[in-house]
Motif scaffolding. Structure first.
Motif, short mmCIF file in Angstrom:
data_model
loop_
_atom_site.label_atom_id
_atom_site.label_comp_id
_atom_site.label_asym_id
_atom_site.label_seq_id
_atom_site.Cartn_x
_atom_site.Cartn_y
_atom_site.Cartn_z
N PRO A 121 0.72 -1.19 0.10
CA PRO A 121 -0.04 -0.03 0.09
C PRO A 121 0.88 1.22 -0.18
CG PRO A 121 0.05 -0.84 2.08
CD PRO A 121 0.84 -1.81 1.28
N TRP A 122 1.09 1.92 -1.25
CA TRP A 122 2.32 2.72 -1.38
C TRP A 122 1.61 4.02 -0.60
CZ3 TRP A 122 6.53 0.95 -2.50
CH2 TRP A 122 6.79 -0.17 -3.33
N GLU A 123 0.17 4.26 -0.49
CA GLU A 123 0.04 5.43 -0.17
C GLU A 123 0.26 5.53 1.62
OE1 GLU A 123 -3.49 2.55 -0.29
OE2 GLU A 123 -1.79 3.29 -1.63
N THR A 124 0.07 4.24 2.22
CA THR A 124 0.24 4.12 3.35
C THR A 124 2.02 4.24 3.82
OG1 THR A 124 -1.69 2.52 3.79
CG2 THR A 124 0.12 2.74 5.56
N LEU A 125 2.86 3.73 2.98
CA LEU A 125 3.98 4.01 3.16
C LEU A 125 4.68 5.37 3.00
CD1 LEU A 125 6.54 2.56 3.75
CD2 LEU A 125 6.89 1.62 1.41
N LEU A 126 4.13 6.02 2.05
CA LEU A 126 4.54 7.17 1.43
C LEU A 126 4.12 8.33 2.62
CD1 LEU A 126 5.85 9.21 -0.41
CD2 LEU A 126 3.59 9.26 -1.53
N LEU A 127 2.74 8.27 2.98
CA LEU A 127 2.19 9.24 4.26
C LEU A 127 2.88 9.07 5.19
CD1 LEU A 127 0.03 11.12 4.73
CD2 LEU A 127 -1.42 9.28 5.09
N SER A 128 3.12 7.77 5.81
CA SER A 128 3.64 7.46 7.21
C SER A 128 5.05 8.16 7.23
CB SER A 128 3.77 6.17 7.22
OG SER A 128 2.35 5.46 7.48
N THR A 129 5.98 7.91 5.98
CA THR A 129 7.10 8.36 5.88
C THR A 129 7.15 9.90 5.97
OG1 THR A 129 8.11 6.60 4.56
CG2 THR A 129 9.43 8.46 4.71
N ILE A 130 6.14 10.62 5.28
CA ILE A 130 6.17 12.08 5.20
C ILE A 130 5.78 12.59 6.60
CG2 ILE A 130 4.53 14.00 4.25
CD1 ILE A 130 4.53 12.50 1.79
N LEU A 131 4.73 12.02 7.34
CA LEU A 131 3.98 12.27 8.46
C LEU A 131 5.18 12.06 9.70
CD1 LEU A 131 0.46 11.11 8.57
CD2 LEU A 131 1.42 13.54 8.48
N TYR A 132 5.95 11.07 9.58
CA TYR A 132 6.82 10.73 10.81
C TYR A 132 8.09 10.87 10.77
CZ TYR A 132 2.68 7.78 11.89
OH TYR A 132 1.18 7.17 12.07
N VAL A 133 8.60 11.28 9.37
CA VAL A 133 9.91 11.40 9.23
C VAL A 133 10.19 12.84 8.58
CG1 VAL A 133 12.40 10.71 8.33
CG2 VAL A 133 10.69 8.94 9.05
N VAL A 134 9.64 13.09 7.34
CA VAL A 134 10.07 14.25 6.64
C VAL A 134 9.55 15.48 7.36
CG1 VAL A 134 9.63 15.23 4.41
CG2 VAL A 134 10.11 12.87 4.59
N LEU A 135 8.34 15.48 7.65
CA LEU A 135 7.79 17.05 8.12
C LEU A 135 8.35 17.17 9.52
CD1 LEU A 135 4.09 17.10 7.23
CD2 LEU A 135 5.73 18.06 6.16
N PRO A 136 8.50 16.23 10.44
CA PRO A 136 9.06 16.88 11.66
C PRO A 136 10.51 16.90 11.46
CG PRO A 136 8.39 14.31 11.83
CD PRO A 136 7.74 14.79 10.57
N LEU A 137 11.29 16.32 10.63
CA LEU A 137 12.65 16.34 10.50
C LEU A 137 12.84 17.91 9.80
CD1 LEU A 137 15.46 15.62 10.29
CD2 LEU A 137 15.12 14.79 7.97
#
Length: 342
Positions: free
Chosen positions: A175-191
Motif C-alpha cells: 500500500p504505497w499510499e500508507t508507506l508514503l504518507l507515514s514516511t512524510i508524517l513521521y520522518v520528513v515533516l518533523p525533520l
C-alpha cells in the motif's frame, strides 16, 4: 532524568488502563476517532506520534548526517537483522506455536491467519517509534535518522517479495499510499520542522537550543502516553472479548522481540559498536511498522480476519515490551565501548 522520563513505565501502565477503561465506557467516541484516517493511517495517532518525534528531530545536526556513511558497521547490523533475520525467525516462531504448541486450542484455518499476520509484522520494521526508543537510550540522533531512512528505502523494494515468499502468495501489494504518507508524517515533516527550529534557536546560542530541547522533552512522553491511550482504547472491546487468543498471539511476538534484541546486541558487541549506535540498532529490529502491517493484512485477508487481529496484537504488546528492552539497553551500557568502530 525528569519526572516523566523517570516514571515512564508507570505512566504507560496507567495509559493502558485508561485506554481500555475509556474504550469500554465510550466505544462510540473511539470508533469516531478511528474513522479519522487516510490511507490506513489514523491522523489523530499520527498527530500524537508527531508530538513525540518533533523534539527529537531538533537534536539532529543535518551537517553531521553526511558523516554517517563513513561509519557503516551500525547500518550493516541494522540491515542484516531487519531483512535477513527478523522476517524468517518470526515466520518460524509463528509456525512453531500455531501449528504445533497451540494446535490443540486453535483451529487450523484461524492458525494460518494468525501466522500470516505475524509474518507481516516481521517484514515491517519500525519507522516512527524508533526515534522515541533512541532518545530513551541516549542514542546518536544523527545515526538513528540514517538507520531509519535506509531501512525505509530497503522496505520499498524488499517488503513485497519477502512477504509474498513467506506467505506463499503472489499477490502481495504494497500500500504505497500508507508507506508514503507515514514516511512524510513521521520522518520528513518533523525533520523539516526540527531543522528549522534548531536553526532559529542556534542563532540565539547553544544555551537557547539546550533550553528549548529540555522544555520540549516532556512532550515526547505526553505524545507517547496519548498514543497508548488511543491504541488500547481502539481495541478495548477485542481485549475483553478475545483475551485467550490475544494472549496466544502475544507469546511468539514477545519471544521474537527479545530474541531479535539479543541477536542484535550480540552482533553489536562483536562489531564493537559504541552504545549510542548499538542500542538504537537493537531496538529498530524489535519494533514494527504497524500501520503497514495492518493495512496489508486487511487488504489480503479482510478487516475481521485473524491476520488483521494478529497485527493489532503486535501494536498492543509493542510499547510495554519496548520499554522493557529500553531498560535492558540502558542497564547493559557497559557491554559496549563509549567509542568504537562504527
Amino acid at each position: 532524568m525528569g519526572l516523566f522520563e523517570r516514571y515512564l513505565t508507570v505512566w504507560v501502565g496507567l495509559g493502558i488502563l485508561a485506554g481500555v477503561g475509556l474504550g469500554l465506557a465510550a466505544p462510540g467516541l473511539f470508533e469516531a476517532v478511528a474513522r479519522i484516517e487516510f490511507a490506513h493511517v489514523n491522523l489523530v495517532v499520527a498527530l500524537f506520534i508527531w508530538v513525540m518525534i518533533y523534539p527529537m528531530m531538533i537534536q539532529i545536526d543535518l551537517a553531521a548526517v553526511k558523516d554517517v556513511g563513513r561509519r557503516p558497521r551500525g547500518l550493516l547490523l541494522t540491515l542484516v537483522v531487519n531483512w535477513l533475520i527478523k522476517p524468517f525467525t518470526m515466520a518460524a516462531l509463528a509456525v512453531l506455536f500455531f501449528e504445533h504448541v497451540f494446535a490443540p486450542w486453535v483451529d487450523p484455518a484461524s492458525a494460518s491467519e494468525y501466522i500470516a499476520g505475524m509474518i507481516l509484522l516481521g517484514v515491517a520494521p519500525c519507522t516512527a517509534m524508533v526515534f522515541v526508543w533512541s532518545q530513551l537510550v541516549k542514542g546518536d540522533p544523527n545515526y538513528t535518522l540514517v538507520q531509519v531512512s535506509v531501512n525505509d528505502l530497503v522496505m520499498v523494494f524488499a517488503f513485497a517479495p519477502i512477504a509474498a515468499f513467506l506467505l506463499g502468495v503472489t499477490d502481495v501489494t504494497v500500500p504505497w499510499e500508507t508507506l508514503l504518507l507515514s514516511t512524510i508524517l513521521y520522518v520528513v515533516l518533523p525533520l523539516i520542522a526540527g531543522a528549522l527550529t534548531r536553526r532559529v534557536w542556534l542563532r540565539q546560542g547553544q544555551t537557547r537550543l539546550a533550553r528549548g530541547v529540555a522544555a520540549l522533552k516532556p512532550w515526547s512522553v505526553v505524545g507517547l502516553i496519548a498514543t497508548v491511550v488511543l491504541l488500547f482504547g481502539f481495541q478495548a472491546g477485542t481485549l475483553v472479548s478475545k483475551p485467550l487468543v490475544i494472549a496466544l498471539i502475544a507469546v511468539p511476538l514477545i519471544l521474537q522481540s527479545y530474541g531479535v534484541f539479543f541477536i542484535s546486541a550480540l552482533g553489536a558487541r562483536l562489531l564493537r559498536l559504541p552504545h549510542a549506535i548499538a542500542a538504537p540498532a537493537c531496538l529498530i529490529g524489535t519494533s514494527n511498522f504497524f500501520e503497514l502491517a495492518v493495512a496489508v493484512a486487511i487488504s489480503l485477508f479482510g478487516l475481521s480476519s485473524g491476520a488483521a487481529l494478529a497485527t493489532v496484537v503486535g501494536v498492543l504488546v509493542e510499547v510495554p515490551v519496548m520499554l522493557s528492552l529500553v531498560a535492558i539497553a540502558n542497564r547493559t551500557r557497559h557491554w559496549f565501548p563509549a567509542v568504537g568502530r562504527v
